[in-house]
Design a protein around this motif. Sequence first.
Motif, PDB file in Angstrom:
ATOM      1  N   GLU A   1       0.872   3.859  -1.638  1.00  0.00           N
ATOM      2  CA  GLU A   1       0.218   5.163  -1.778  1.00  0.00           C
ATOM      3  C   GLU A   1      -0.082   5.800  -0.416  1.00  0.00           C
ATOM      4  O   GLU A   1      -0.334   7.010  -0.340  1.00  0.00           O
ATOM      5  N   SER A   2      -0.067   5.009   0.652  1.00  0.00           N
ATOM      6  CA  SER A   2      -0.335   5.568   1.982  1.00  0.00           C
ATOM      7  C   SER A   2       0.952   5.948   2.718  1.00  0.00           C
ATOM      8  O   SER A   2       0.892   6.390   3.862  1.00  0.00           O
TER       9      SER A   2
ATOM     10  N   LYS B   1      -3.241   6.369   8.126  1.00  0.00           N
ATOM     11  CA  LYS B   1      -4.387   5.515   8.401  1.00  0.00           C
ATOM     12  C   LYS B   1      -5.328   5.494   7.205  1.00  0.00           C
ATOM     13  O   LYS B   1      -5.339   6.414   6.389  1.00  0.00           O
ATOM     14  N   SER B   2      -6.115   4.458   7.101  1.00  0.00           N
ATOM     15  CA  SER B   2      -7.063   4.326   6.005  1.00  0.00           C
ATOM     16  C   SER B   2      -8.022   5.511   5.987  1.00  0.00           C
ATOM     17  O   SER B   2      -8.599   5.872   7.026  1.00  0.00           O
ATOM     18  N   GLY B   3      -8.170   6.130   4.824  1.00  0.00           N
ATOM     19  CA  GLY B   3      -9.078   7.255   4.665  1.00  0.00           C
ATOM     20  C   GLY B   3      -8.461   8.601   4.956  1.00  0.00           C
ATOM     21  O   GLY B   3      -9.103   9.634   4.705  1.00  0.00           O
TER      22      GLY B   3
ATOM     23  N   ARG C   1       3.113   5.829   7.706  1.00  0.00           N
ATOM     24  CA  ARG C   1       2.023   5.179   6.973  1.00  0.00           C
ATOM     25  C   ARG C   1       0.704   5.763   7.469  1.00  0.00           C
ATOM     26  O   ARG C   1       0.377   5.660   8.659  1.00  0.00           O
TER      27      ARG C   1
ATOM     28  N   ASN D   1       0.837  -1.208   0.000  1.00  0.00           N
ATOM     29  CA  ASN D   1       0.000   0.000   0.000  1.00  0.00           C
ATOM     30  C   ASN D   1       0.870   1.256   0.000  1.00  0.00           C
ATOM     31  O   ASN D   1       0.756   2.131   0.867  1.00  0.00           O
TER      32      ASN D   1
ATOM     33  N   GLU E   1      -0.850   5.261  11.083  1.00  0.00           N
ATOM     34  CA  GLU E   1      -0.825   3.934  11.686  1.00  0.00           C
ATOM     35  C   GLU E   1       0.490   3.713  12.419  1.00  0.00           C
ATOM     36  O   GLU E   1       0.535   3.144  13.515  1.00  0.00           O
TER      37      GLU E   1
ATOM     38  N   THR F   1      -5.936  11.537   4.092  1.00  0.00           N
ATOM     39  CA  THR F   1      -5.169  12.036   2.955  1.00  0.00           C
ATOM     40  C   THR F   1      -3.890  12.713   3.436  1.00  0.00           C
ATOM     41  O   THR F   1      -3.737  13.036   4.619  1.00  0.00           O
TER      42      THR F   1
END
Length: 804
Positions: free
Chosen positions: A57-58, A221-223, A219, A55, A92, A225
């Motif tokens: 992109e994060s 967290k999900s969601g 890294r 992942n 994260e 930006t």
Amino acid sequence: MTNVLSDLKHGFRVLLRTPLFTICTIAALAIGIGATTALFSVVHALLIRPLPYKNAESLVVMWEHNLPRNRPRNVISPANFLAWRERSRSFESMAAFTQNRVTLTGSGEPQELSTLLVSANILDVLGVGPILGRGFADGEDREGAARTMILSHAAWLRQFGGDSGVIGSQVTIDGGPVTIVGVMPRGFEIFGLPADALTPFQLPPQVPFRGRSLIGLGRLKSGVTRDQAQAEMEGVFTQVRSEQPDFNTGWTINLVPLREQLVGDVRLAVLVLFGAVGAVLLIACGNIGSLMLTRAATRRRELAIRSAIGAGTGRLLTQLIAESLMLSIAGGLLGLVLAAWILSGLATWVGSRLPIPLLSQVTIDPSVMAFAAIVTVLTTVICGLAPAIGATGGSLISALRDGAPSVSGSRRGRIVRQSFVMAEIALALTVLCGAGLLGRSLMELQSVKPGFTAESALSLRVTLPQRSYRDSNAQHIFYTRVIDGLAALPGVTFVGGTSFLPLAGVGPGTSFWRADMPQPKPEERLVVDARPVTPGYFTAMDIPMLAGRDVTAADTPDKEPVAVINETFARLVYPGDNPIGRKFILNLGNDKPHEIIGVVGDVKLVTLEGEIRPTAYLSSRQYAFGLMNFVVRTTGDPALLAPSAVRIVRDIDPLLPVSAVRPLDEVFAESIARPRLTAVAMSIFAGAALLLAALGVYGIVAYSVSQRAREFGIRVALGARPGQIIGMVVGQNLRIVAFGLIAGLVAAIPATRLLRGLLFQVGPNDPMTFVAIGVMLAAVAIVASYLPARRGTQVDPVVTLKAE
């Protein structure tokens, strides 16, 4: 399908009957397709293919931003990093790393390893793991933990022969035991930085707010930006700044997406070269198309007979396109072989000189194969369809009549051929202007005076382990013995040393202020590059001493700290005054004033195109620094001194590795390796474009002359002089060239603006370059027109008219 197979068989026989045409066409296509495919492979690996991290992109890179000096990508403070990791809610996880060099002993000859000091969780943040063994355990980056190491795949093969039993074994690093716990996959890298191994840095429980040395990695967290995380982290930094105003005033945080960080420096150069090689491919296609049109014109009678016995225009077009398809397929397959060869050389030659991230990931994969197939199909259309249309036009009766002129008299055929030539000229002008600008920029860069003399000097690097050389006195004794030994070598005139060589990388810097003035606010302080040097360093580097004296062995740790400053330091801090004897304070945490004992000339420390900052050269006797680059100036070839210089160090301490043994001018050359590589590659493509454009002009004039033999015979019979005929032919062709130059100029003006970020002291629309390139291209076109035109004047009018 039967017709297609029949066309392919016939086309194959036709191509075999004209081997020179077939070989030249396939070779031109192979060069164009091969170079384009190779450059696309680089573009795909750097800009399109997913990064080799989970992942990716994060992932963002974390820098500190120095606001007063507008330095948005400054290394970060360990104390700040720990505060961010504790208070942030957008991530994260966070990790950090920095570069380091260590000494490996007990496994053959002593070796210097380039390592990355990392936080224990860095592999978890990246989402990768070792192929052998394990990653770092929690707590291995805390002070007092047992020292561990993960080897790179290359170091595992080089140092241990790929033995899987190395896991769990101990090696001696900097005089102490270190346990090897893992081996990373082949090609693994962080930011393209050279690293033989990863080792955890070990921080104490309370890290002081002093110094900046790390690169952060986070890294999201999900969601979340990047912009949201940036806003939150700026708020966190504001809190930390309020707690540590002396250290953090004038600073903030900067989050950079990982791909932008990895390829930002080379993106523009790669895209420019890809555009240039694409233009060369189009020129090759246009040239081949013009050649095929000419060749088809000579087969006009054959095509007319086929038409007379029932073949329609579509059937004839299919036959000619089938021949083009066979040429394109052969050129495409050969081009793939050439692309693989180019990429192999690119990885070997460029990879050893420039640490370009992801370069090792460049391969010919299915996406690249698909690109090559598309390019092959397009070349078939460009090279085959337009000539086929031009060749099948005109009157059937005139084509069958004996002695009638061929398609040269066809207006449609002439327009197609002339359009090819004009397009070639326009594309060639655009590529040549880009190459000319980059070449002028490189010349301007090479003319910059670095402030030292690189010729006739050898450099070598020694890293001292802290366990064996604990203080400045022990280091001074070693450095003095090495310098005395090197100075005794035949042909050696001067020897000195410094912590970091100029143009070989960024050295340490810190803020400072004058001791005789009130301490300024943190955001108002100047920054100085501070570098320890040994006595004799300035003489060995041929850096002029403008005032005062050099550091000496008498500048001991128990005496007041001294410094030699550069001219920029003196001008900015003591304008119009004599700085000798003045004092300033380096922000090193002890506020001890340094007395200025000398002033030397300015030196380009980081890059040739960068600005010169204030520099303070400190006494290596007073500042313990376990890294020293020795400079040996000689009257002979410096490379011949390398074995003797290494032996001097080994005789003093057999456990020390000696690395980076090379002439000093190689260090200088590497500092401009990237602009030189871009300029050379662009020049190669420009040379190919110029040659192809010249061949295109030559081909169209040669064909025109061959078709106008009867006209020239009549003109000569009526009294025309050869010069008149040559002038007529060249003048007619120059009109085509002029239109091509105008179109090229219109295209080049906006296109070269894309080079702005690659140029040094040269404007993207530099008039001198545009005029010079235009004149050169016109001159080449004149020569290419003159040669076949001159041959056309040698026709015998009696023979021509008799044949008629």
